[in-house]
Design an enzyme around this catalytic site. Structure first.
Site, PDB file in Angstrom:
ATOM      1  N   GLU A 162       0.813  -1.221   0.000  1.00  0.00           N
ATOM      2  CA  GLU A 162       0.000   0.000   0.000  1.00  0.00           C
ATOM      3  C   GLU A 162       0.845   1.270   0.000  1.00  0.00           C
ATOM      4  O   GLU A 162       0.425   2.302  -0.532  1.00  0.00           O
ATOM      5  CB  GLU A 162      -0.963   0.012   1.194  1.00  0.00           C
ATOM      6  CG  GLU A 162      -2.089  -1.019   1.108  1.00  0.00           C
ATOM      7  CD  GLU A 162      -1.696  -2.391   1.643  1.00  0.00           C
ATOM      8  OE1 GLU A 162      -0.492  -2.606   1.934  1.00  0.00           O
ATOM      9  OE2 GLU A 162      -2.578  -3.262   1.788  1.00  0.00           O
ATOM     10  N   PHE A 221     -11.043  -7.154  14.691  1.00  0.00           N
ATOM     11  CA  PHE A 221     -10.043  -7.645  13.737  1.00  0.00           C
ATOM     12  C   PHE A 221      -9.696  -6.543  12.731  1.00  0.00           C
ATOM     13  O   PHE A 221     -10.580  -5.962  12.109  1.00  0.00           O
ATOM     14  CB  PHE A 221     -10.579  -8.879  13.002  1.00  0.00           C
ATOM     15  CG  PHE A 221      -9.637  -9.387  11.952  1.00  0.00           C
ATOM     16  CD1 PHE A 221      -8.376  -9.862  12.306  1.00  0.00           C
ATOM     17  CD2 PHE A 221      -9.976  -9.361  10.602  1.00  0.00           C
ATOM     18  CE1 PHE A 221      -7.479 -10.322  11.344  1.00  0.00           C
ATOM     19  CE2 PHE A 221      -9.093  -9.811   9.627  1.00  0.00           C
ATOM     20  CZ  PHE A 221      -7.850 -10.294   9.999  1.00  0.00           C
ATOM     21  N   GLN A 222      -8.425  -6.253  12.599  1.00  0.00           N
ATOM     22  CA  GLN A 222      -7.893  -5.227  11.687  1.00  0.00           C
ATOM     23  C   GLN A 222      -8.485  -3.845  11.946  1.00  0.00           C
ATOM     24  O   GLN A 222      -8.669  -3.045  11.025  1.00  0.00           O
ATOM     25  CB  GLN A 222      -8.090  -5.646  10.227  1.00  0.00           C
ATOM     26  CG  GLN A 222      -7.259  -6.887   9.897  1.00  0.00           C
ATOM     27  CD  GLN A 222      -7.105  -7.153   8.420  1.00  0.00           C
ATOM     28  OE1 GLN A 222      -8.013  -6.896   7.641  1.00  0.00           O
ATOM     29  NE2 GLN A 222      -5.960  -7.682   8.023  1.00  0.00           N
ATOM     30  N   LYS A 241     -17.411  -0.493   7.227  1.00  0.00           N
ATOM     31  CA  LYS A 241     -17.947  -1.515   6.320  1.00  0.00           C
ATOM     32  C   LYS A 241     -19.474  -1.391   6.209  1.00  0.00           C
ATOM     33  O   LYS A 241     -20.039  -1.507   5.111  1.00  0.00           O
ATOM     34  CB  LYS A 241     -17.562  -2.905   6.851  1.00  0.00           C
ATOM     35  CG  LYS A 241     -17.743  -4.000   5.844  1.00  0.00           C
ATOM     36  CD  LYS A 241     -17.023  -5.279   6.280  1.00  0.00           C
ATOM     37  CE  LYS A 241     -17.161  -6.356   5.217  1.00  0.00           C
ATOM     38  NZ  LYS A 241     -16.436  -7.582   5.568  1.00  0.00           N
ATOM     39  N   MET A 259      24.582   8.237   0.398  1.00  0.00           N
ATOM     40  CA  MET A 259      24.483   9.554   1.018  1.00  0.00           C
ATOM     41  C   MET A 259      24.838   9.487   2.503  1.00  0.00           C
ATOM     42  O   MET A 259      25.475  10.402   3.040  1.00  0.00           O
ATOM     43  CB  MET A 259      23.080  10.131   0.816  1.00  0.00           C
ATOM     44  CG  MET A 259      22.922  11.553   1.308  1.00  0.00           C
ATOM     45  SD  MET A 259      24.147  12.670   0.592  1.00  0.00           S
ATOM     46  CE  MET A 259      23.252  13.319  -0.811  1.00  0.00           C
TER      47      MET A 259
HETATM   48  C1  LIG Z   1      18.957  14.139   0.211  1.00  0.00           C
HETATM   49  C2  LIG Z   1      18.240  15.450  -0.009  1.00  0.00           C
HETATM   50  C3  LIG Z   1      18.959  16.590  -0.257  1.00  0.00           C
HETATM   51  C4  LIG Z   1      18.309  17.798  -0.542  1.00  0.00           C
HETATM   52  N1  LIG Z   1      19.075  18.884  -0.879  1.00  0.00           N
HETATM   53  C5  LIG Z   1      18.453  19.995  -1.350  1.00  0.00           C
HETATM   54  C6  LIG Z   1      19.194  21.093  -1.877  1.00  0.00           C
HETATM   55  O1  LIG Z   1      20.433  21.079  -1.939  1.00  0.00           O
HETATM   56  N2  LIG Z   1      18.521  22.155  -2.363  1.00  0.00           N
HETATM   57  C7  LIG Z   1      17.137  22.205  -2.350  1.00  0.00           C
HETATM   58  O2  LIG Z   1      16.558  23.163  -2.853  1.00  0.00           O
HETATM   59  N3  LIG Z   1      16.421  21.206  -1.822  1.00  0.00           N
HETATM   60  C8  LIG Z   1      17.039  20.094  -1.346  1.00  0.00           C
HETATM   61  N4  LIG Z   1      16.272  19.065  -0.872  1.00  0.00           N
HETATM   62  C9  LIG Z   1      14.800  19.201  -0.870  1.00  0.00           C
HETATM   63  C10 LIG Z   1      14.295  19.994   0.334  1.00  0.00           C
HETATM   64  O3  LIG Z   1      14.293  19.163   1.459  1.00  0.00           O
HETATM   65  C11 LIG Z   1      12.875  20.552   0.074  1.00  0.00           C
HETATM   66  O4  LIG Z   1      12.017  19.499  -0.266  1.00  0.00           O
HETATM   67  C12 LIG Z   1      12.830  21.577  -1.075  1.00  0.00           C
HETATM   68  O5  LIG Z   1      13.835  22.535  -0.917  1.00  0.00           O
HETATM   69  C13 LIG Z   1      11.463  22.235  -1.070  1.00  0.00           C
HETATM   70  O6  LIG Z   1      11.304  23.028  -2.211  1.00  0.00           O
HETATM   71  P1  LIG Z   1      10.129  24.091  -2.305  1.00  0.00           P
HETATM   72  O7  LIG Z   1      10.145  24.949  -1.097  1.00  0.00           O
HETATM   73  O8  LIG Z   1      10.264  24.730  -3.628  1.00  0.00           O
HETATM   74  O9  LIG Z   1       8.829  23.153  -2.404  1.00  0.00           O
HETATM   75  P2  LIG Z   1       7.705  22.744  -1.330  1.00  0.00           P
HETATM   76  O10 LIG Z   1       8.290  22.244  -0.090  1.00  0.00           O
HETATM   77  O11 LIG Z   1       6.792  21.842  -2.071  1.00  0.00           O
HETATM   78  O12 LIG Z   1       6.969  24.104  -1.015  1.00  0.00           O
HETATM   79  C14 LIG Z   1       6.172  24.713  -1.986  1.00  0.00           C
HETATM   80  C15 LIG Z   1       5.723  26.074  -1.505  1.00  0.00           C
HETATM   81  O13 LIG Z   1       4.919  26.635  -2.533  1.00  0.00           O
HETATM   82  C16 LIG Z   1       3.692  27.082  -1.970  1.00  0.00           C
HETATM   83  N5  LIG Z   1       2.639  26.974  -2.975  1.00  0.00           N
HETATM   84  C17 LIG Z   1       1.956  25.873  -3.363  1.00  0.00           C
HETATM   85  N6  LIG Z   1       1.058  26.172  -4.306  1.00  0.00           N
HETATM   86  C18 LIG Z   1       1.170  27.493  -4.534  1.00  0.00           C
HETATM   87  C19 LIG Z   1       0.502  28.412  -5.388  1.00  0.00           C
HETATM   88  N7  LIG Z   1      -0.469  28.010  -6.220  1.00  0.00           N
HETATM   89  N8  LIG Z   1       0.839  29.709  -5.329  1.00  0.00           N
HETATM   90  C20 LIG Z   1       1.816  30.144  -4.496  1.00  0.00           C
HETATM   91  N9  LIG Z   1       2.484  29.325  -3.661  1.00  0.00           N
HETATM   92  C21 LIG Z   1       2.175  28.014  -3.680  1.00  0.00           C
HETATM   93  C22 LIG Z   1       3.453  26.198  -0.767  1.00  0.00           C
HETATM   94  O14 LIG Z   1       2.588  26.815   0.163  1.00  0.00           O
HETATM   95  C23 LIG Z   1       4.875  26.015  -0.240  1.00  0.00           C
HETATM   96  O15 LIG Z   1       5.253  27.050   0.641  1.00  0.00           O
HETATM   97  C24 LIG Z   1      16.904  17.863  -0.530  1.00  0.00           C
HETATM   98  C25 LIG Z   1      16.175  16.723  -0.230  1.00  0.00           C
HETATM   99  C26 LIG Z   1      16.820  15.519   0.006  1.00  0.00           C
HETATM  100  C27 LIG Z   1      15.997  14.299   0.276  1.00  0.00           C
HETATM  101  C1  LIG Z   2      12.888   5.292   4.179  1.00  0.00           C
HETATM  102  C2  LIG Z   2      14.202   5.943   4.430  1.00  0.00           C
HETATM  103  N1  LIG Z   2      15.070   5.368   5.308  1.00  0.00           N
HETATM  104  C3  LIG Z   2      16.278   5.943   5.525  1.00  0.00           C
HETATM  105  C4  LIG Z   2      16.639   7.099   4.902  1.00  0.00           C
HETATM  106  C5  LIG Z   2      17.990   7.758   5.166  1.00  0.00           C
HETATM  107  N2  LIG Z   2      18.786   7.807   3.940  1.00  0.00           N
HETATM  108  C6  LIG Z   2      18.870   8.915   3.169  1.00  0.00           C
HETATM  109  S1  LIG Z   2      19.823   8.692   1.802  1.00  0.00           S
HETATM  110  C7  LIG Z   2      20.162   7.109   2.242  1.00  0.00           C
HETATM  111  C8  LIG Z   2      21.054   6.248   1.390  1.00  0.00           C
HETATM  112  C9  LIG Z   2      20.435   5.884   0.096  1.00  0.00           C
HETATM  113  O1  LIG Z   2      21.201   4.851  -0.473  1.00  0.00           O
HETATM  114  P1  LIG Z   2      20.968   4.424  -1.977  1.00  0.00           P
HETATM  115  O2  LIG Z   2      19.545   4.172  -2.219  1.00  0.00           O
HETATM  116  O3  LIG Z   2      21.907   3.318  -2.318  1.00  0.00           O
HETATM  117  O4  LIG Z   2      21.367   5.753  -2.774  1.00  0.00           O
HETATM  118  P2  LIG Z   2      22.822   6.454  -2.886  1.00  0.00           P
HETATM  119  O5  LIG Z   2      22.886   7.519  -1.826  1.00  0.00           O
HETATM  120  O6  LIG Z   2      23.853   5.407  -2.693  1.00  0.00           O
HETATM  121  O7  LIG Z   2      22.831   7.052  -4.251  1.00  0.00           O
HETATM  122  C10 LIG Z   2      19.549   6.774   3.457  1.00  0.00           C
HETATM  123  C11 LIG Z   2      19.670   5.467   4.118  1.00  0.00           C
HETATM  124  C12 LIG Z   2      15.679   7.667   4.035  1.00  0.00           C
HETATM  125  N3  LIG Z   2      15.913   8.831   3.406  1.00  0.00           N
HETATM  126  N4  LIG Z   2      14.491   7.059   3.800  1.00  0.00           N
END
Ligand SMILES: Cc1cc2nc3c(=O)[nH]c(=O)nc-3n(C[C@H](O)[C@H](O)[C@H](O)COP(=O)(O)OP(=O)(O)OC[C@H]3O[C@@H](n4cnc5c(N)ncnc54)[C@H](O)[C@@H]3O)c2cc1C
Ligand SMILES: Cc1ncc(C[n+]2csc(CCOP(=O)(O)OP(=O)(O)O)c2C)c(N)n1
Ligand SMILES: [Mg+2]
Length: 572
Positions: free
Chosen positions: A49, A111-112, A161, A473
């Site tokens: 799911e 159940f569930q 249900k 990472m």
């Molecule tokens: C491993 C990892 C590394 C990351 N590194 C980076 C990085 O280096 N740089 C980076 O940028 N991000 C990075 N991120 C992502 C980061 O965590 C955020 O998800 C991202 O920065 C959010 O972008 P955002 O604010 O544009 O979008 P969102 O979080 O989706 O926010 C959207 C915003 O837009 C607004 N909005 C929605 N609809 C409308 C509308 N119609 N009109 C006006 N406003 C609206 C919402 O209210 C909200 O405030 C990383 C994520 C991971 C998993």
């Molecule tokens: C469900 C979940 N568990 C743990 C993490 C923490 N986490 C972030 S990046 C990462 C490593 C991802 O490894 P892989 O899928 O091999 O990608 P790589 O960084 O090697 O490109 C982990 C464990 C996460 N983001 N999501």
């Protein structure tokens, strides 16, 4: 005419324009499944799911429509939680419908039975427990209205249900949503719009921060009009990538923790930030006290609770981005920021010598090369759905997204296992699109059972598994901040080519860059889903990097190959 509650469920979905749902059956939702086959709605049977929620999420993100998930009570419902949280953090419109035990059994540990409205309260925009057939239509109508309006998000409707089995007359007009709709912030006053235009017209070093809200609002043309008329460069968040074209002359690239060094430097030296539909995530700002210290800040967002949440702003402008920009644009003067743009270009030049694409080919396969070549071969026109980790960041850096909604990735939650199911949902929503999965060896192992869903549903996605033998990472953080102690990050994988074979799909392995193009061509030409395992350099790291909690200009850079380049102007 009386109908069963189960029939009313599907009737309502049809009236909402739903053509596809992603789900998994079970006892408490069985009446709804039993009624389903009479309706022209495609049901995609998933293998877990959580994946159903990610599929609905991918479906919604590429199409701008609301994704729909169906699950049974108890474990079926709890399996949705991660998918709902993922959608919540990235503002995706979803409606999840769950079966619940009979209303007479509620609270008896039947159940569930789990209290799924209690469990999902913090990860949904709103949720409902429906115990009577006559209440189903109003709950579902309202769920779609809440999910898709204002700032989008997931809504859960839990239906007992006996409510599914009971009978009622569907009163569609009477079910019109009236409650629980979020109120949009008041449209900006003319004086605020004039002040914003004056700030923009006076700025010498402005930067537009382009976020996900641009994609959600469909404001691409207005953002480009602002940038081009006023000659203002734009930096993008991870979720903003593609909202405005990467290859545009004013595009700087991604900001933040793994953003480009010149982008972060431009933000730190800016005198004005114009934040468009982005929420100043901590991955974007680095240490708040030192964030863009010289810049005035204008923030356009549809959700007023984002104003001054992380970053204090001088001028918040609430409302739908498209409408606010349309009102703002007439006051914005034609500008010439060539001196500022030239300055940013010099920082960019310094970075070029450190770019892995410009380093001499040492015969090794780097993930960054894979992303670059994939971009080149697909002409940047694919929809790429990434998982979470190093490969996600390299994709963001090296696949240049020009098209809106062309990068689908879990940003706020960073949910590993997202890519394959979200890609299946994306392909179902946009069958004409070329869809690529880019996943790590770790994350792919979390949800690869959905390969069978792709096969059963005849959905073609092209899969690139970036196998570095590590939870890369996390290994990178261990290398940089935990003295290289690799606790629980080396990860074994199955033979991905044999795995593909077990699912009845073609699999290939590439460990040399010259073999990449042929493998990609074969995957593209294949009739159905196929998989390529890229065996890449195991201990490469993503650069630049702003350490968690460090200031945005305090970037760890890829070691430079030439001493000359070290004299480049890294601000202290
Ligand atoms: C491993 C990892 C590394 C990351 N590194 C980076 C990085 O280096 N740089 C980076 O940028 N991000 C990075 N991120 C992502 C980061 O965590 C955020 O998800 C991202 O920065 C959010 O972008 P955002 O604010 O544009 O979008 P969102 O979080 O989706 O926010 C959207 C915003 O837009 C607004 N909005 C929605 N609809 C409308 C509308 N119609 N009109 C006006 N406003 C609206 C919402 O209210 C909200 O405030 C990383 C994520 C991971 C998993
Ligand atoms: C469900 C979940 N568990 C743990 C993490 C923490 N986490 C972030 S990046 C990462 C490593 C991802 O490894 P892989 O899928 O091999 O990608 P790589 O960084 O090697 O490109 C982990 C464990 C996460 N983001 N999501
Ligand atoms: Mg890995």
């Amino acid at each position: 005419m009386e109908q069963t509650g189960a029939q009313i469920v599907w009737e309502c979905l049809l009236r909402e324009g739903v053509d596809t749902v992603f789900g998994y059956p079970g006892g408490a939702i069985l009446p709804a499944y039993d009624a389903m086959t009479a309706y022209p709605i495609r049901h995609v049977l998933v293998r877990h799911e959580q994946s159903a929620a990610h599929m609905a999420d991918g479906y919604a993100r590429v199409s701008g429509r609301t994704g729909v998930v169906v699950a049974t009570s108890g474990p079926g419902a709890t399996n949705l939680v991660t998918g709902l949280a993922t959608a919540m953090l990235d503002s995706t419109a979803l409606v999840a419908i769950t079966g619940q035990v009979g209303s007479g059994l509620l609270g008896t540990d039947a159940f569930q039975e789990v209290d799924i409205t209690g469990i999902t309260l913090p990860v949904t925009k709103h949720n409902y427990l429906v115990t009577r057939a006559e209440d189903i239509a109003s709950a579902l109508r309202e769920a779609f209205a809440v999910a898709g309006s204002g700032r989008p998000g997931p809504v859960l409707v839990d239906i007992t249900k006996d409510a599914q089995q009971g009978r009622a007359v569907l009163d569609w007009e009477g079910a019109q949503p009236t409650r629980h709709l979020r109120h949009l912030p008041p449209f900006p006053a003319a004086t605020d719009l004039a002040e914003a235009a004056a700030l923009i017209n006076a700025a010498k070093r402005p930067v537009i921060l382009a976020g996900h809200g641009i994609q959600l609002s469909g404001a691409r043309a207005e953002v480009l009009a602002l940038a081009e008329r006023a000659d203002i460069p734009f930096a993008l968040t991870l979720l903003g990538l593609g909202a405005v074209p990467a290859t545009h002359a004013l595009s700087l690239g991604m900001m933040g923790m793994h953003g480009e060094s010149w982008v972060n430097q431009a933000i730190q030296e800016a005198d004005l930030l114009i934040a468009l539909g982005m929420r100043f995530d901590d991955r974007v700002t680095g240490r708040l006290r030192e964030y863009a210290p010289n810049a005035k800040k204008i923030h356009l967002d549809i959700d007023a609770s984002e104003f001054n949440k992380n970053v204090a702003v001088d001028l918040p402008l609430g409302g739908d981005l498209l409408q606010v920009l349309q009102a703002l644009l007439p006051g914005v003067a034609v500008g010439d920021r060539s001196a500022w743009l030239a300055r940013i270009r010099t920082w960019r030049g310094d970075s070029a010598v450190r770019d892995i694409q410009n380093l001499p080919d040492d015969g090794h396969l780097y993930a960054a090369h894979v992303m670059h070549d994939l971009w080149r071969i697909t002409k940047g026109e694919a929809v790429v759905v990434t998982d979470v980790g190093q490969h996600q960041m390299w994709e963001a850096q090296y696949y240049k997204h020009d098209g809106a909604r062309s990068l689908i990735t879990s940003g706020g939650a960073g949910t590993m296992g997202f890519a394959l199911p979200a890609a299946i949902g994306a392909k179902i929503a946009r069958p004409e699109a070329e869809v690529w999965v880019v996943a790590g060896d770790g994350g792919f192992q979390m949800t690869f059972a959905e390969l069978m869903t792709a096969v059963q549903e005849r959905v073609k996605v092209n899969i690139a598994v970036i196998n570095n033998g590590f939870l890369g990472m996390v290994r990178q953080w261990q290398a940089l901040f935990y003295e290289g102690r690799y606790a629980a990050t080396p990860i074994l994988s199955p033979d991905f080519v044999k795995l593909a074979d077990a699912f009845g799909i073609p699999g290939r392995r590439v460990d040399r860059r010259p073999d990449l193009a042929a493998a990609v061509a074969a995957a593209r030409a294949a009739e159905g889903t196929s998989l390529i395992e890229f065996r890449v350099e195991q201990e490469d790291s993503v650069y630049p990097m702003v350490a968690a909690g460090a200031a945005l200009h305090d970037m760890i850079r890829r070691p430079s190959p030439s001493p000359l380049a070290e004299t480049g102007s890294d601000p202290a």
